[in-house]
Motif scaffolding. Structure first.
Motif, PDB file in Angstrom:
ATOM      1  N   ALA A   1      37.578  42.251  41.928  1.00  0.00           N
ATOM      2  CA  ALA A   1      38.062  41.117  41.140  1.00  0.00           C
ATOM      3  C   ALA A   1      38.737  40.069  42.015  1.00  0.00           C
ATOM      4  CB  ALA A   1      39.027  41.605  40.066  1.00  0.00           C
ATOM      5  N   THR A   2      39.515  40.503  42.998  1.00  0.00           N
ATOM      6  CA  THR A   2      40.239  39.553  43.853  1.00  0.00           C
ATOM      7  C   THR A   2      39.285  38.760  44.741  1.00  0.00           C
ATOM      8  OG1 THR A   2      42.181  41.001  43.890  1.00  0.00           O
ATOM      9  CG2 THR A   2      42.024  39.319  45.606  1.00  0.00           C
TER      10      THR A   2
ATOM     11  N   THR B   1      36.013  38.302  44.393  1.00  0.00           N
ATOM     12  CA  THR B   1      35.147  37.477  43.554  1.00  0.00           C
ATOM     13  C   THR B   1      35.868  36.228  43.090  1.00  0.00           C
ATOM     14  OG1 THR B   1      33.908  39.420  42.780  1.00  0.00           O
ATOM     15  CG2 THR B   1      33.768  37.427  41.456  1.00  0.00           C
ATOM     16  N   THR B   2      37.116  36.370  42.662  1.00  0.00           N
ATOM     17  CA  THR B   2      37.877  35.230  42.153  1.00  0.00           C
ATOM     18  C   THR B   2      38.147  34.212  43.249  1.00  0.00           C
ATOM     19  OG1 THR B   2      38.935  36.601  40.468  1.00  0.00           O
ATOM     20  CG2 THR B   2      40.030  34.539  41.051  1.00  0.00           C
TER      21      THR B   2
ATOM     22  N   ALA C   1      41.046  30.556  37.923  1.00  0.00           N
ATOM     23  CA  ALA C   1      41.212  31.803  38.666  1.00  0.00           C
ATOM     24  C   ALA C   1      41.562  32.958  37.720  1.00  0.00           C
ATOM     25  CB  ALA C   1      42.296  31.643  39.729  1.00  0.00           C
TER      26      ALA C   1
ATOM     27  N   THR D   1      38.431  33.827  35.661  1.00  0.00           N
ATOM     28  CA  THR D   1      37.453  34.497  36.521  1.00  0.00           C
ATOM     29  C   THR D   1      37.888  35.918  36.834  1.00  0.00           C
ATOM     30  OG1 THR D   1      36.876  32.365  37.525  1.00  0.00           O
ATOM     31  CG2 THR D   1      36.196  34.336  38.704  1.00  0.00           C
ATOM     32  N   TYR D   2      39.170  36.096  37.100  1.00  0.00           N
ATOM     33  CA  TYR D   2      39.693  37.425  37.426  1.00  0.00           C
ATOM     34  C   TYR D   2      39.512  38.376  36.242  1.00  0.00           C
ATOM     35  CZ  TYR D   2      42.639  40.704  39.996  1.00  0.00           C
ATOM     36  OH  TYR D   2      43.099  41.798  40.688  1.00  0.00           O
TER      37      TYR D   2
ATOM     38  N   SER E   1      35.792  39.200  35.828  1.00  0.00           N
ATOM     39  CA  SER E   1      35.334  40.113  36.877  1.00  0.00           C
ATOM     40  C   SER E   1      35.902  41.509  36.665  1.00  0.00           C
ATOM     41  CB  SER E   1      35.750  39.578  38.253  1.00  0.00           C
ATOM     42  OG  SER E   1      35.341  40.447  39.282  1.00  0.00           O
ATOM     43  N   TRP E   2      37.147  41.602  36.251  1.00  0.00           N
ATOM     44  CA  TRP E   2      37.782  42.900  36.007  1.00  0.00           C
ATOM     45  C   TRP E   2      37.065  43.653  34.885  1.00  0.00           C
ATOM     46  CZ3 TRP E   2      42.103  45.199  38.340  1.00  0.00           C
ATOM     47  CH2 TRP E   2      42.640  46.306  37.681  1.00  0.00           C
TER      48      TRP E   2
END
Length: 293
Positions: free
Chosen positions: A93-94, A96-97, A214, A217-218, A221-222
């Protein structure tokens, strides 16, 4: 002055309260199940309160209970390497963000502040990509990752979403368009190039929408499940959402460990809930400033 009762307003409030309760009830039911004794759940399926309240489910998830204790409490006895899966989710997640927000900001700057032939037509193509269901690109992405030899690796999970998305570009472009061109022209008179303007002027002025993007997105993704399931099946790169599905399927006693599953889901969702609540006001304001209706 006493406000008169408006029937329309009353009905609207009633509808909103009902919708809010319907939205929050699954979270309450997850809490109720997580704090229940798994052996007693089947006998009290309609109870609104935790059945034989206990913290045993959380102990099983966090690896604080032995196999014998877990099975005695109605658990499946399956082990969950929770901290490994949590680390994997944080890494995916980090990275990717950070990558997606950075590259999307550069693309949005090019579409909003630079003048070049075909700019609007290319942007229209990007907007059209918003209408393409993600499932249509899953197979080509999988074949590409497989040919690159990146299956069961963090790179394979991260790369398809690491560069940019049409929504992220559109979101930031709308804000960049509202920045005064006089500031940019003044910076150019002082000798600043596009790189210095982007990093020294545009990004600092866009801290609110970039932070909002951000966070969104996080969270996305998570919560992603299907793509990490396809390309990250080995335990060393398995993310938390996939691990919960594996834990659900490991039922040697024939009955799922619902209390343990809900406890693991609650722990997995808690960071995202806190993150969203902490920045909820900023997210709402930034969406308004970005011109999204």
């Amino acid at each position: 002055m006493r406000r008169t009762l408006n029937p329309g307003r009353t009905v609207a409030w009633i509808v909103l309260i009902v919708l809010m309760l319907l939205t929050l009830f699954p979270f309450y039911w997850m809490l109720r199940t997580a704090f229940s004794d798994n052996t007693q759940l089947a006998g009290n399926p309609n109870s609104l309160l935790p059945v034989e309240s206990t913290l045993g489910a959380f102990k099983r998830v966090l690896g604080l209970a032995t196999v014998e204790e877990a099975q005695a409490q109605g658990g499946s006895g399956a082990s969950v390497n929770f901290w490994l899966y949590l680390r994997n989710s944080l890494v995916v997640a980090t990275v990717t963000t950070v990558c997606q927000v950075f590259f999307s900001a550069m693309a949005a700057y090019a579409f909003a502040r630079l003048r070049w032939p075909g700019r609007d037509k290319v942007f229209a193509v990007f907007l059209a990509a918003l209408m393409v269901p993600p499932i249509f690109t899953t197979l080509p992405n999988f074949v590409l990752i497989k040919n690159l030899g990146l299956l069961n690796s963090f790179a394979g999970i991260i790369l398809p979403g690491a560069f940019m998305t049409p929504f992220a570009i559109f979101f930031l472009r709308q804000f960049f368009l509202g920045i005064s061109r006089e500031l940019e022209e003044a910076a150019m008179i002082d000798g600043a190039g596009h790189r210095k303007i982007f990093f020294g002027l545009i990004l600092p002025m866009s801290a609110a929408p970039i932070t909002t993007l951000a966070i969104l997105t996080y969270i996305n993704s998570w919560n992603d499940y299907f793509w990490p399931l396809l390309v990250g099946q080995q335990e060393n790169v398995r993310v938390l959402t996939v691990a919960l599905g594996v834990f659900r399927s490991q039922t040697p006693q024939g009955s799922p460990d619902w209390a343990g599953l809900m406890a693991a889901t609650l722990i997995a969702a808690l960071p995202m809930i806190i993150l969203f609540l902490a920045f909820a006001k900023r997210i709402t304001n930034s969406i308004g400033f970005s011109g999204i209706k």
